[in-house]
Design an enzyme around this catalytic site. Structure first.
Site, PDB file in Angstrom:
ATOM      1  N   GLY A 269      45.363  49.109  72.672  1.00 54.54           N
ATOM      2  CA  GLY A 269      45.437  50.173  71.670  1.00 54.54           C
ATOM      3  C   GLY A 269      45.187  49.683  70.259  1.00 54.54           C
ATOM      4  N   ALA A 270      45.899  48.636  69.877  1.00 57.16           N
ATOM      5  CA  ALA A 270      45.801  48.154  68.508  1.00 57.16           C
ATOM      6  C   ALA A 270      46.543  46.831  68.395  1.00 57.16           C
ATOM      7  CB  ALA A 270      46.417  49.164  67.546  1.00 57.16           C
ATOM      8  N   MET A 271      46.412  46.194  67.224  1.00 57.59           N
ATOM      9  CA  MET A 271      47.032  44.875  67.054  1.00 57.59           C
ATOM     10  C   MET A 271      47.576  44.726  65.640  1.00 57.59           C
ATOM     11  SD  MET A 271      47.822  42.000  68.343  1.00 57.59           S
ATOM     12  CE  MET A 271      48.767  40.841  67.350  1.00 57.59           C
ATOM     13  N   GLU A 272      48.804  44.194  65.584  1.00 57.55           N
ATOM     14  CA  GLU A 272      49.578  44.198  64.349  1.00 57.55           C
ATOM     15  C   GLU A 272      49.345  42.993  63.437  1.00 57.55           C
ATOM     16  OE1 GLU A 272      50.887  43.782  67.507  1.00 57.55           O
ATOM     17  OE2 GLU A 272      52.511  42.310  67.485  1.00 57.55           O
ATOM     18  N   ASN A 273      48.168  42.359  63.447  1.00 58.95           N
ATOM     19  CA  ASN A 273      47.902  41.204  62.591  1.00 58.95           C
ATOM     20  C   ASN A 273      48.449  41.429  61.177  1.00 58.95           C
ATOM     21  OD1 ASN A 273      46.007  40.422  64.746  1.00 58.95           O
ATOM     22  ND2 ASN A 273      44.821  42.116  63.906  1.00 58.95           N
ATOM     23  N   HIS A 305      53.649  52.311  65.154  1.00 57.07           N
ATOM     24  CA  HIS A 305      54.051  51.152  65.958  1.00 57.07           C
ATOM     25  C   HIS A 305      53.542  49.852  65.325  1.00 57.07           C
ATOM     26  CE1 HIS A 305      54.961  49.082  69.833  1.00 57.07           C
ATOM     27  NE2 HIS A 305      53.964  48.310  69.441  1.00 57.07           N
ATOM     28  N   GLU A 306      52.252  49.813  65.043  1.00 52.26           N
ATOM     29  CA  GLU A 306      51.700  48.564  64.493  1.00 52.26           C
ATOM     30  C   GLU A 306      52.287  48.283  63.112  1.00 52.26           C
ATOM     31  OE1 GLU A 306      50.326  46.988  66.744  1.00 52.26           O
ATOM     32  OE2 GLU A 306      49.834  48.653  68.060  1.00 52.26           O
ATOM     33  N   HIS A 309      55.710  46.779  63.357  1.00 47.98           N
ATOM     34  CA  HIS A 309      55.700  45.362  63.737  1.00 47.98           C
ATOM     35  C   HIS A 309      55.781  44.457  62.507  1.00 47.98           C
ATOM     36  CE1 HIS A 309      55.351  44.950  68.013  1.00 47.98           C
ATOM     37  NE2 HIS A 309      54.199  45.571  68.139  1.00 47.98           N
TER      38      HIS A 309
HETATM   39  N1  B3K Z   1      50.844  43.390  70.239  1.00 44.75           N
HETATM   40  C1  B3K Z   1      49.666  44.088  70.679  1.00 44.75           C
HETATM   41  C2  B3K Z   1      49.345  43.877  72.115  1.00 44.75           C
HETATM   42  C3  B3K Z   1      48.619  42.621  72.385  1.00 44.75           C
HETATM   43  C4  B3K Z   1      48.171  42.573  73.827  1.00 44.75           C
HETATM   44  C5  B3K Z   1      47.628  41.242  74.183  1.00 44.75           C
HETATM   45  N2  B3K Z   1      47.144  41.216  75.549  1.00 44.75           N
HETATM   46  C6  B3K Z   1      49.748  45.554  70.391  1.00 44.75           C
HETATM   47  C7  B3K Z   1      51.097  46.117  70.287  1.00 44.75           C
HETATM   48  O1  B3K Z   1      51.884  46.135  71.195  1.00 44.75           O
HETATM   49  O2  B3K Z   1      51.436  46.547  69.217  1.00 44.75           O
HETATM   50 ZN    ZN Z   2      53.554  46.420  69.888  1.00 39.36          ZN
END
Ligand code: B3K
Ligand code: ZN
Length: 882
Positions: A269-273, A305-306, A309
């Site tokens: 879905g997405a990533m919280e970098n 959500h992101e 994080h």
């Molecule tokens: N932390 C990422 C998920 C990463 C999945 C890696 N296979 C998105 C999330 O849960 O917010």
């Molecule tokens: Zn997450």
């Protein structure tokens, strides 16, 4: 080249602190389509908590090493060892030192979408869980926290936008060349899985945000050129999320910019970098014409959500990947609370529990079951599961239910204060709540360690003479892989006792339990709660709001359930009582012999649902949920073994037809009442009205009543928004064979240039419960709109077929199983994560009747026996068969 040994399963019990730490990372990334050069400068020092004199072992995956030096002196070939997955410096000086490494990667050839890759030409990265090692050699583990400075360089034409983590420091041209650069600095120490960079030709929407303490932040959302007009809702959701986190948790943002980039090719879905979230564009882009109400709600939830994080995940990260639920379960809980506050709390709760039951319960009851905090893994990417996320969120919610809102907040405050900047564990998290409230959470912690959905059984007895009511509760946690026996859990059951007037009786806390705040705490295998001064026989309402993620069995009669469905003041349990009644009927209707099956839907159930439908005081979104009968997979799970998906579908369709016929007049009236020509607004109230309206239409069409099909056709043609248009199309696809093909063709022509809409078109066709669907899906894999390289396309077409079309995936001739197994094998060479996720659709294969079970087993075996599998697919295949 010395070969690394085969990777062994990783065990939580083997955790050791890192031997070497990294204080700062300076990266210089020179973007190039096929030969991106990465210069990494790592300031390292021995970890006082590590083993003295230990070697430096760096992870690396598919990297071409060009140069390596230690304190500016190139390392001789004998001073380091390059394996397939590691780079080792066996005898480094035991002091602070600087390693410089030059690597070369090919982003255009990267089809796994891990590390640095390209999506529609845009350079982007995905590092969680172990993707940073595909960019440079590094101790790729979440407990190594460093401060990153990133210089990114690219052709100005190819990548006018260059983004990194943290704050922008400097940017400029490289004189005499067509290239330019940007430098980003992130002051917050972070694990490498939060590293990100982006380079591309992108449009932007932006807004200023001022935090509670007065920090000025520039928010930016970057999208493919021409799509900025569709990013407004995401930006609005981001602003609301940031404000909410300040108010609900006291969490403020901590950089000068917050950027989100939407890309078309993304594994999840997405990533919280940190400071630079990267999103699947499905969860950013929305317009009334192309996105449904559900899309808007998902965008809101995932943006939140992101963003959340930033504190739960980034400022406090995980010590190791076993602690994944520390950030994921907690952050899901936070995003669920946010959506509940923004929308309708009861309806959100019903939707969340539906998701939990449809995704997590089957996982917990099958061969892939694992605890919220697993104890071992072969491939961590296979543990981003409904159990870690959704059950993980339920565990946090139970903590809040047990402690009460103020104490829960005190525990969270302590967690943020005590662990800011740490790579923490579940023990650290729980200790904050224990310390803040003086509560012993030792037994509660079992929720993190024991897999399986607990079964709670309840039976009650009212003693007229003694005027007492005794509630007997028992719990049992079923055996799961590697865990044959279980200990009793702490199960908070929110409850009420309803009197004949439908109101909650005023009852004193019973003997044998803590019933303050309307919560019974079950913490032994069996327990009795005695209520005194109970003047009449009560109807108990247990597990209100689904306060514990358990399966509840009660001795309630049909009349009791009808009573709860009408009167319970807890909307969740009103809904649940009706579902329980429907489920009992549906399970009976799939009975072994045709003769044993009930001929008609119980009149009482239809009447109960009719009264919900007729109650204008109820939230339409709630009514729509109440009218939506348990799904095929819910019914299958309830049956448990020997499942015949065709019988399940038949029972479900028959019940829906009975509802459509019996409630025809009310359904038509409701449909007409809610068909208002107002312009589309994606807010929860309007979305709720649309969902009820379209649910009415679908039931009518299913039953062939009330001109349902004609109305659906009219709605499809006249709709001014995707919610109505797609819902009408879906009704036609499932209930109007004659009109279906024309409508599907029309839809494709209208939206052929909109990949995210084409996904809906693919998914809908994959869901049609007819024998022709497999051929249709096969043909669609050859369609110009389909691509094996794009995870959204694969999930929409093949993921939906395997995950949401039980009769066709589990065809008795095994062709559905074979097709999905073939696809997994084709996909594995390209994108192991997406392939493994698809294979997990077999997770409930053991509950099928013999013929189908054998065919599923054969398909799984064929996958498992294929040489050269990725660890991802091999792990799922092996565990599924174990
Ligand atoms: N932390 C990422 C998920 C990463 C999945 C890696 N296979 C998105 C999330 O849960 O917010
Ligand atoms: Zn997450």
């Amino acid at each position: 080249m010395p070969l690394d040994p085969e990777p062994q399963p990783v065990r939580l019990s083997d955790y050791r602190p890192p031997d070497w730490l990294v204080d700062t990372v300076d990266l210089d990334v020179r973007l190039h389509p096929n030969a991106t050069r990465i210069l990494a400068r790592l300031a390292m020092r021995p970890n006082p908590k590590g083993r003295p004199g230990a070697p430096i072992v760096l992870d690396g995956d598919e990297l071409a090493l060009k140069a390596i030096s230690l304190d500016s002196t190139p390392l001789a070939g004998t001073a380091y060892a390059l394996g397939e997955r590691t780079l080792t410096i066996p005898s480094p000086p035991a002091r602070a030192l600087v390693i410089e490494i030059e690597t070369l990667v090919d982003p255009s050839a990267n089809t796994s979408l891990m590390g640095l890759y390209r999506s529609s030409g845009t350079y982007c990265t995905q590092c969680e869980a172990e993707g940073f090692r595909r960019i440079t050699f590094f101790p790729d583990r979440p407990d190594v926290l460093a401060v990153y400075t990133t210089r990114i360089e690219a052709e100005r034409d190819e990548a006018p936008v260059l983004l990194g983590n943290g704050n922008p420091v400097e940017a400029g041209e490289i004189p005499g060349t067509t290239r330019h650069y940007a430098i980003w600095h992130d002051p917050w120490p972070k694990p490498c899985y939060l590293f990100a960079l982006v380079g591309g030709r992108l449009d932007r929407v932006s807004a200023p945000f001022v935090t509670a303490s007065g920090r000025h932040v520039e928010l930016g959302i970057y999208v493919e050129p021409g799509k900025a007009g569709r990013a407004g809702y995401a930006l609005d959701a981001l602003e609301r999320s940031m404000r909410w986190d300040e108010e609900a948790f006291g969490c403020e943002y901590d950089l000068d910019v917050f950027n989100i980039v939407a890309v078309a090719d993304f594994n999840m879905g997405a990533m919280e970098n940190k400071g630079l979230n990267i999103f699947n564009d499905k969860y950013v882009l929305a317009s009334p014409e192309t996105a449904t109400d559900a899309d808007y709600a998902n965008i809101e939830a995932i943006i939140a959500h992101e963003y959340f994080h930033n504190w739960t995940g980034n400022r406090i990260t995980c010590r190791d990947w076993f602690q994944l639920c520390l950030k994921e379960g907690l952050t899901v809980f936070r995003d669920q609370e946010f959506s509940s506050d923004q929308r309708s709390r009861p309806v959100k709760r019903i939707a969340d529990v539906r998701l939990l039951k449809s995704h997590q319960f089957p996982e917990d009851g099958g061969p892939l079951a694992h605890p919220v905090r697993p104890q071992t893994y072969r491939e961590i990417n296979n543990f981003y599961t409904a159990t870690v996320y959704e059950k993980g969120a339920e565990v946090v919610r139970m903590l809040k239910t047990l402690l009460g809102p103020e104490s829960f907040r005190a525990g969270m405050d302590l967690y943020f204060e005590r662990h800011d900047g740490d790579a923490a564990t579940i023990e650290d998290f729980l200790a904050c709540f224990a310390d803040a409230t003086g509560t012993d959470l030792t037994q509660f912690a079992l929720w993190y360690a024991q897999a399986g959905t607990p079964l709670v059984t309840a039976s009650g007895e009212w003693d007229r003479q003694a005027r007492t009511y005794r509630l007997d509760l028992a719990q049992a946690v079923p055996p799961t892989p590697g865990q044959p026996t279980k200990l009793p859990l702490v199960i908070p059951l929110a409850f009420g006792l309803l009197g004949a007037d439908g109101h909650d009786m005023k009852v004193l806390p019973p003997d044998g339990g803590n019933a303050a705040h309307g919560v019974l705490v079950l913490n032994e295998a069996r327990q009795s709660f005695l209520f005194r001064n109970v003047e009449e026989r009560p109807v108990p309402s247990l597990n209100r709001g689904f306060s514990a993620p358990v399966k509840l069995g009660t001795d309630l009669s049909t009349d009791d359930l009808l009573f709860l469905a009408r009167h319970d003041r807890d909307p969740f349990n009103r809904f649940e009582a009706a579902q329980t009644l429907a489920m009992a009927h549906l399970v009976a209707a799939t009975g072994a012999t045709r003769e044993a099956r009930p001929s008609a839907a119980p009149a009482a159930l239809i009447e109960a649902l009719g009264s919900v439908l007729g109650d204008a005081s109820l939230d339409p979104a709630f009514v729509a949920q109440a009218l939506s009968v348990p799904s095929e997979s819910d019914i299958a799970r309830e049956i448990g073994r020997g499942v015949d998906p065709d019988a399940v579908l038949a029972a479900r369709t028959t019940l829906r037809q009975a509802l459509g016929t019996a409630l025809g007049h009310e359904l038509v009236a409701t449909y007409e009442r809610l068909s208002v020509p107002d312009p589309y607004v994606p807010d929860a109230a309007s979305a709720g009205r649309r969902s009820l309206k379209n649910m009415c239409l679908d039931l009518l069409a299913t039953a062939g009543a009330g001109d349902g099909v004609a109305r659906a056709l009219a709605l499809y043609r006249a709709a001014d928004n995707m919610t109505d248009r797609f819902s009408a199309l879906s009704t036609l696809a499932h209930s109007a064979r004659d009109a279906r093909e024309e409508a599907l063709a029309d839809f494709y022509e209208r939206f052929r240039d909109e990949p995210l809409v084409v996904d809906k078109w693919l998914a809908l066709q994959a869901q049609i419960a007819e024998p022709g669907t497999l051929d249709r899906v096969r043909a669609l894999t050859k369609h110009a709109a389909f691509s094996m390289g794009n995870p959204n396309r694969v999930r929409s077409l093949i993921g939906t077929f395997a995950g949401a079309n039980p009769t066709q995936f589990h065809r008795a001739d095994g062709a559905g199983h074979s097709f999905v197994a073939d696809t997994v094998l084709t996909l594995d060479g390209r994108n192991p994560q997406v392939a493994a996720r698809l294979l997990a659709a077999f997770k409930s294969w053991r509950s099928l009747e013999t013929v189908r079970r054998n065919s599923a087993e054969a398909a799984l075996k064929r996958v498992a026996d294929t040489p050269g599998l990725s660890p991802d697919v091999s792990d799922i295949a092996t565990r599924s068969l174990a």
